[in-house]
Enzyme design. Structure first.
Site, PDB file in Angstrom:
ATOM      1  CG  ASP A  23      -0.007  -0.561   2.743  1.00 34.81           C
ATOM      2  OD1 ASP A  23       0.681  -0.787   2.785  1.00 34.81           O
ATOM      3  OD2 ASP A  23      -0.895   0.300   3.555  1.00 34.81           O
ATOM      4  CG  HIS A  33       6.685   0.456  11.043  1.00 39.68           C
ATOM      5  ND1 HIS A  33       6.799  -0.469  11.911  1.00 39.68           N
ATOM      6  CD2 HIS A  33       6.197   1.733  10.567  1.00 39.68           C
ATOM      7  CE1 HIS A  33       6.737   0.799  13.168  1.00 39.68           C
ATOM      8  NE2 HIS A  33       6.497   1.915  12.391  1.00 39.68           N
TER       9      HIS A  33
END
Length: 323
Positions: free
Chosen positions: A15, A247
């Site tokens: 995303d 992340h």
């Protein structure tokens, strides 16, 4: 003569997202893996924009040979009220740089069908690295009962194991984005490795590291250093840190070099409603409960518990700079 190790085939479910951009570039510059496709999902931005950004990043990288396949526009339960983190990544997902639209287009196939097709074509050989909510993967599990056996591995960024979340104290963003999908993936019986906030919050790109990107001649490093402003500002305001959490790049590295992490194994269930919606609850299977529980008889998954953060950061930096 020792035969060259076979490259691990990976599909990145993404995303994009500033740290997704970093992760995609790191993967493309990792000789250990072969990126065979990008599938898109909502999360940092809505799915349509995620597709546009994925195409754009592959054009920047000179890798338009890699297909981009558009994923679900709704959650697993057909929910349309989606949480989108544009306040972290910019309204365009890439630091509000307003890049020109990509020339390429997504292939005419759904991400779910593409995932199933690739798992069937290369049984046991494909690793899905999931950097957003797990909707596409849960839909593949639902549509094809053999998918969880045929997919080689699912390495996912998700969960806050034994620590607070980042959407609220209970939940991490990707799991919160589609908790029903996450629960399906965690209990699917696939070879699942979860990389949660408990480890990704240890992998930090500092202001000094950012300066190294700026000063380098690496194509990827130069691009990333241009889009980082809003990401740094968000971390400074929300966490009072001088640096950003990596992340997605850490999750890519877990697929590239799993030895930089240690893991525990157990059953993970996800809370799908209420104030703890999106919480990942880990059962270490040590205690035998007298009564049947919602954890009884469920397959186990691996959860990352420690990380060699300096080594992960070094790999990320090297692969962005030497590009």
């Amino acid at each position: 003569m020792v035969e060259a190790t076979k490259k691990k085939k990976i599909i990145i479910d993404t995303d994009p997202g500033i740290d997704d951009a970093m992760a995609i570039f790191v993967a493309l510059n990792s000789p250990e893996v072969e990126v065979i496709g990008l599938t898109t999902i909502f999360g940092n931005v809505y799915t349509t924009l995620a597709t546009r950004n994925a195409l754009h990043l592959l054009e920047i990288a000179g890798r338009t040979d890699i297909p981009v396949v558009e994923g679900s526009h709704t959650s697993f339960t057909k929910g349309t009220k989606l949480r989108v983190a544009d306040f972290v990544h910019g309204t365009d997902g890439l630091g509000n740089q307003n890049f020109p639209p990509p020339l390429g287009k997504a292939i005419e196939q759904s991400a779910v069908n593409y995932l199933i097709e690739q798992a069937n074509q290369y049984p046991g050989e494909v690793t899905v690295v999931a950097l957003g909510p797990l909707t596409n993967i849960a839909l593949a599990v639902e549509q094809d009962p053999e998918f969880s056996k045929k997919i080689g591995q699912i390495v996912l960024l998700g969960g806050a194991f034994f620590v607070n979340g980042n959407v609220n104290p209970a939940s991490e963003a990707n799991i919160f984005g589609d908790p029903d999908a996450a629960d399906i993936v965690f209990t699917s019986g696939a070879d699942v490795v979860a990389v949660g906030l408990n480890v990704t919050h240890q992998v930090i790109m500092s202001d000094d590291d950012r300066d190294k990107l700026v000063q380098s001649n690496g194509k990827f490093a130069q691009y990333i250093s241009k889009i980082l402003d809003i990401y740094y500002s968000y971390h400074h305001e929300s966490y009072n840190t001088k640096g950003v959490y990596l992340h997605d790049p850490a999750t890519i590295i877990a697929a590239v070099d799993p030895s930089l992490f240690t893991y525990t194994e157990g059953v993970v269930r996800v809370q799908t409603s209420g104030i703890t919606r999106g919480t990942t609850v880990f059962y270490n299977t040590v205690k035998r409960f007298m009564d049947e529980t919602e954890w009884s008889g469920k397959p186990t998954v691996k959860v990352a518990v420690t990380v060699d953060a300096p080594a992960v950061l070094k790999l990320v930096m090297d692969r962005l700079i030497n590009s």
